[in-house]
Design a protein around this motif. Structure first.
Motif, PDB file in Angstrom:
ATOM      1  N   ASN A   1       1.323  49.748  69.513  1.00  0.00           N
ATOM      2  CA  ASN A   1       2.750  49.082  69.508  1.00  0.00           C
ATOM      3  C   ASN A   1       2.523  47.468  69.636  1.00  0.00           C
ATOM      4  OD1 ASN A   1       3.885  51.637  68.744  1.00  0.00           O
ATOM      5  ND2 ASN A   1       4.716  51.721  70.907  1.00  0.00           N
ATOM      6  N   THR A   2       1.837  47.081  70.437  1.00  0.00           N
ATOM      7  CA  THR A   2       1.496  45.743  70.766  1.00  0.00           C
ATOM      8  C   THR A   2       0.964  45.218  69.555  1.00  0.00           C
ATOM      9  OG1 THR A   2       1.641  45.885  73.029  1.00  0.00           O
ATOM     10  CG2 THR A   2       0.651  43.804  72.121  1.00  0.00           C
ATOM     11  N   LEU A   3      -0.277  46.106  69.166  1.00  0.00           N
ATOM     12  CA  LEU A   3      -1.103  45.343  67.913  1.00  0.00           C
ATOM     13  C   LEU A   3      -0.389  45.269  66.709  1.00  0.00           C
ATOM     14  CD1 LEU A   3      -4.245  47.441  68.674  1.00  0.00           C
ATOM     15  CD2 LEU A   3      -4.054  45.005  69.205  1.00  0.00           C
ATOM     16  N   ASN A   4       0.643  46.340  66.509  1.00  0.00           N
ATOM     17  CA  ASN A   4       1.404  46.280  65.185  1.00  0.00           C
ATOM     18  C   ASN A   4       2.505  45.129  65.373  1.00  0.00           C
ATOM     19  OD1 ASN A   4       2.642  47.838  63.015  1.00  0.00           O
ATOM     20  ND2 ASN A   4       4.313  47.716  64.371  1.00  0.00           N
ATOM     21  N   ALA A   5       2.971  44.858  66.575  1.00  0.00           N
ATOM     22  CA  ALA A   5       3.905  43.746  66.624  1.00  0.00           C
ATOM     23  C   ALA A   5       3.292  42.360  66.359  1.00  0.00           C
ATOM     24  CB  ALA A   5       4.537  43.676  68.167  1.00  0.00           C
ATOM     25  N   LEU A   6       1.906  42.283  66.826  1.00  0.00           N
ATOM     26  CA  LEU A   6       1.102  40.865  66.700  1.00  0.00           C
ATOM     27  C   LEU A   6       0.963  40.862  65.323  1.00  0.00           C
ATOM     28  CD1 LEU A   6      -1.340  41.311  69.663  1.00  0.00           C
ATOM     29  CD2 LEU A   6       0.457  39.659  69.393  1.00  0.00           C
ATOM     30  N   CYS A   7       0.747  42.027  64.369  1.00  0.00           N
ATOM     31  CA  CYS A   7       0.391  41.917  63.021  1.00  0.00           C
ATOM     32  C   CYS A   7       1.584  41.250  62.080  1.00  0.00           C
ATOM     33  CB  CYS A   7      -0.030  43.288  62.550  1.00  0.00           C
ATOM     34  SG  CYS A   7      -1.771  43.624  62.758  1.00  0.00           S
ATOM     35  N   ARG A   8       2.634  41.928  62.730  1.00  0.00           N
ATOM     36  CA  ARG A   8       3.987  41.726  62.103  1.00  0.00           C
ATOM     37  C   ARG A   8       4.568  39.913  62.545  1.00  0.00           C
ATOM     38  NH1 ARG A   8       8.514  41.389  64.957  1.00  0.00           N
ATOM     39  NH2 ARG A   8       7.920  42.912  66.342  1.00  0.00           N
ATOM     40  N   ILE A   9       4.365  39.549  63.820  1.00  0.00           N
ATOM     41  CA  ILE A   9       4.640  38.379  64.058  1.00  0.00           C
ATOM     42  C   ILE A   9       3.828  37.229  63.327  1.00  0.00           C
ATOM     43  CG2 ILE A   9       4.676  36.855  66.093  1.00  0.00           C
ATOM     44  CD1 ILE A   9       5.119  39.199  67.761  1.00  0.00           C
ATOM     45  N   LEU A  10       2.168  37.484  63.268  1.00  0.00           N
ATOM     46  CA  LEU A  10       1.642  36.767  62.734  1.00  0.00           C
ATOM     47  C   LEU A  10       1.295  36.812  61.103  1.00  0.00           C
ATOM     48  CD1 LEU A  10      -1.079  36.506  65.585  1.00  0.00           C
ATOM     49  CD2 LEU A  10       0.628  34.736  64.854  1.00  0.00           C
ATOM     50  N   ARG A  11       2.092  38.051  60.448  1.00  0.00           N
ATOM     51  CA  ARG A  11       1.720  38.454  59.172  1.00  0.00           C
ATOM     52  C   ARG A  11       0.429  38.495  58.879  1.00  0.00           C
ATOM     53  NH1 ARG A  11       7.059  37.846  56.646  1.00  0.00           N
ATOM     54  NH2 ARG A  11       8.393  36.483  57.914  1.00  0.00           N
ATOM     55  N   CYS A  12      -0.328  39.246  59.361  1.00  0.00           N
ATOM     56  CA  CYS A  12      -1.677  39.260  59.288  1.00  0.00           C
ATOM     57  C   CYS A  12      -2.288  40.677  59.434  1.00  0.00           C
ATOM     58  CB  CYS A  12      -2.597  38.605  60.382  1.00  0.00           C
ATOM     59  SG  CYS A  12      -2.273  39.031  62.056  1.00  0.00           S
ATOM     60  N   ASP A  13      -3.444  41.087  59.241  1.00  0.00           N
ATOM     61  CA  ASP A  13      -3.948  42.449  59.316  1.00  0.00           C
ATOM     62  C   ASP A  13      -4.746  42.742  60.742  1.00  0.00           C
ATOM     63  OD1 ASP A  13      -3.307  43.259  56.782  1.00  0.00           O
ATOM     64  OD2 ASP A  13      -4.919  42.104  55.911  1.00  0.00           O
ATOM     65  N   LEU A  14      -5.049  43.740  60.914  1.00  0.00           N
ATOM     66  CA  LEU A  14      -5.692  44.165  62.243  1.00  0.00           C
ATOM     67  C   LEU A  14      -7.003  43.488  62.380  1.00  0.00           C
ATOM     68  CD1 LEU A  14      -5.098  45.763  64.959  1.00  0.00           C
ATOM     69  CD2 LEU A  14      -6.331  47.735  63.713  1.00  0.00           C
ATOM     70  N   PRO A  15      -7.857  43.286  61.554  1.00  0.00           N
ATOM     71  CA  PRO A  15      -9.174  42.748  61.655  1.00  0.00           C
ATOM     72  C   PRO A  15      -8.959  41.324  62.067  1.00  0.00           C
ATOM     73  CG  PRO A  15      -9.329  43.795  59.664  1.00  0.00           C
ATOM     74  CD  PRO A  15      -7.736  43.915  60.362  1.00  0.00           C
ATOM     75  N   ASP A  16      -7.649  40.454  62.066  1.00  0.00           N
ATOM     76  CA  ASP A  16      -7.362  39.068  62.176  1.00  0.00           C
ATOM     77  C   ASP A  16      -7.179  39.175  63.597  1.00  0.00           C
ATOM     78  OD1 ASP A  16      -7.740  38.335  59.486  1.00  0.00           O
ATOM     79  OD2 ASP A  16      -5.766  38.882  58.928  1.00  0.00           O
ATOM     80  N   ILE A  17      -6.728  40.260  64.409  1.00  0.00           N
ATOM     81  CA  ILE A  17      -6.509  40.368  65.853  1.00  0.00           C
ATOM     82  C   ILE A  17      -7.638  40.604  66.832  1.00  0.00           C
ATOM     83  CG2 ILE A  17      -4.810  41.441  67.306  1.00  0.00           C
ATOM     84  CD1 ILE A  17      -2.897  41.239  65.063  1.00  0.00           C
ATOM     85  N   VAL A  18      -8.432  41.941  66.276  1.00  0.00           N
ATOM     86  CA  VAL A  18      -9.325  42.556  67.012  1.00  0.00           C
ATOM     87  C   VAL A  18     -10.508  42.747  66.242  1.00  0.00           C
ATOM     88  CG1 VAL A  18      -7.616  43.665  68.578  1.00  0.00           C
ATOM     89  CG2 VAL A  18      -8.378  44.838  66.650  1.00  0.00           C
ATOM     90  N   GLU A  19     -11.673  42.842  67.009  1.00  0.00           N
ATOM     91  CA  GLU A  19     -12.955  43.276  66.621  1.00  0.00           C
ATOM     92  C   GLU A  19     -13.680  44.210  67.646  1.00  0.00           C
ATOM     93  OE1 GLU A  19     -15.798  40.151  65.936  1.00  0.00           O
ATOM     94  OE2 GLU A  19     -15.084  39.005  67.423  1.00  0.00           O
ATOM     95  N   TYR A  20     -14.314  45.101  67.091  1.00  0.00           N
ATOM     96  CA  TYR A  20     -15.120  45.716  67.788  1.00  0.00           C
ATOM     97  C   TYR A  20     -16.484  45.236  68.227  1.00  0.00           C
ATOM     98  CZ  TYR A  20     -18.075  49.794  69.678  1.00  0.00           C
ATOM     99  OH  TYR A  20     -18.831  50.464  70.342  1.00  0.00           O
ATOM    100  N   ILE A  21     -17.007  45.176  69.359  1.00  0.00           N
ATOM    101  CA  ILE A  21     -18.167  44.677  69.679  1.00  0.00           C
ATOM    102  C   ILE A  21     -19.119  46.006  70.403  1.00  0.00           C
ATOM    103  CG2 ILE A  21     -19.499  43.071  70.818  1.00  0.00           C
ATOM    104  CD1 ILE A  21     -17.172  40.987  70.506  1.00  0.00           C
ATOM    105  N   ASP A  22     -19.954  46.328  69.948  1.00  0.00           N
ATOM    106  CA  ASP A  22     -21.303  47.523  70.502  1.00  0.00           C
ATOM    107  C   ASP A  22     -21.731  46.692  71.492  1.00  0.00           C
ATOM    108  OD1 ASP A  22     -22.446  49.440  71.086  1.00  0.00           O
ATOM    109  OD2 ASP A  22     -23.472  49.630  69.227  1.00  0.00           O
ATOM    110  N   ASP A  23     -21.320  47.298  72.837  1.00  0.00           N
ATOM    111  CA  ASP A  23     -21.901  46.853  73.973  1.00  0.00           C
ATOM    112  C   ASP A  23     -23.249  47.542  74.494  1.00  0.00           C
ATOM    113  OD1 ASP A  23     -20.616  48.796  75.014  1.00  0.00           O
ATOM    114  OD2 ASP A  23     -19.393  47.882  76.530  1.00  0.00           O
ATOM    115  N   GLY A  24     -23.419  48.439  73.613  1.00  0.00           N
ATOM    116  CA  GLY A  24     -24.745  49.371  74.007  1.00  0.00           C
ATOM    117  C   GLY A  24     -24.665  50.313  75.083  1.00  0.00           C
ATOM    118  N   GLN A  25     -23.320  50.278  75.759  1.00  0.00           N
ATOM    119  CA  GLN A  25     -22.954  51.412  76.970  1.00  0.00           C
ATOM    120  C   GLN A  25     -22.492  52.558  76.559  1.00  0.00           C
ATOM    121  OE1 GLN A  25     -20.949  49.373  79.921  1.00  0.00           O
ATOM    122  NE2 GLN A  25     -22.420  47.549  79.881  1.00  0.00           N
ATOM    123  N   GLY A  26     -21.930  52.665  75.145  1.00  0.00           N
ATOM    124  CA  GLY A  26     -21.358  53.895  74.693  1.00  0.00           C
ATOM    125  C   GLY A  26     -22.444  55.032  74.277  1.00  0.00           C
ATOM    126  N   GLN A  27     -22.301  56.143  74.347  1.00  0.00           N
ATOM    127  CA  GLN A  27     -23.051  57.159  73.531  1.00  0.00           C
ATOM    128  C   GLN A  27     -22.535  57.771  72.032  1.00  0.00           C
ATOM    129  OE1 GLN A  27     -23.238  60.542  76.338  1.00  0.00           O
ATOM    130  NE2 GLN A  27     -24.196  59.653  77.947  1.00  0.00           N
TER     131      GLN A  27
END
Length: 72
Positions: free
Chosen positions: A44-70
């Motif tokens: 919901n917060t991510l949605n609100a940020l996209c609405r407020i800033l009039r942008c898409d999700l990649p303009d707000i967050v990015e996934y960085i592989d930290d090598g700790q996941g399986q």
């Protein structure tokens, strides 16, 4: 790991501040603190940020592989 680095770059590009998010977008100060600390926030917060800033999700967050996941 999720990074909010794109959020801060998007805010700078659009001349938005945390004040903008809090008082025009009704994002709580605790949520702002969580974003600054790189902690999780709701979709919901991510949605609100996209609405407020009039942008898409990649303009707000990015996934960085930290090598700790399986891999699946």
């Amino acid at each position: 790991m999720i990074s909010y680095a794109p959020l801060w770059a998007t805010m700078e590009k659009k001349h938005a501040t945390t004040y903008t998010l809090q008082f025009k977008g009704e994002i709580s100060s605790s949520t702002i603190r969580r974003l600054k600390a790189g902690e999780s926030v709701s979709t919901n917060t991510l949605n609100a940020l996209c609405r407020i800033l009039r942008c898409d999700l990649p303009d707000i967050v990015e996934y960085i592989d930290d090598g700790q996941g399986q891999a699946l």
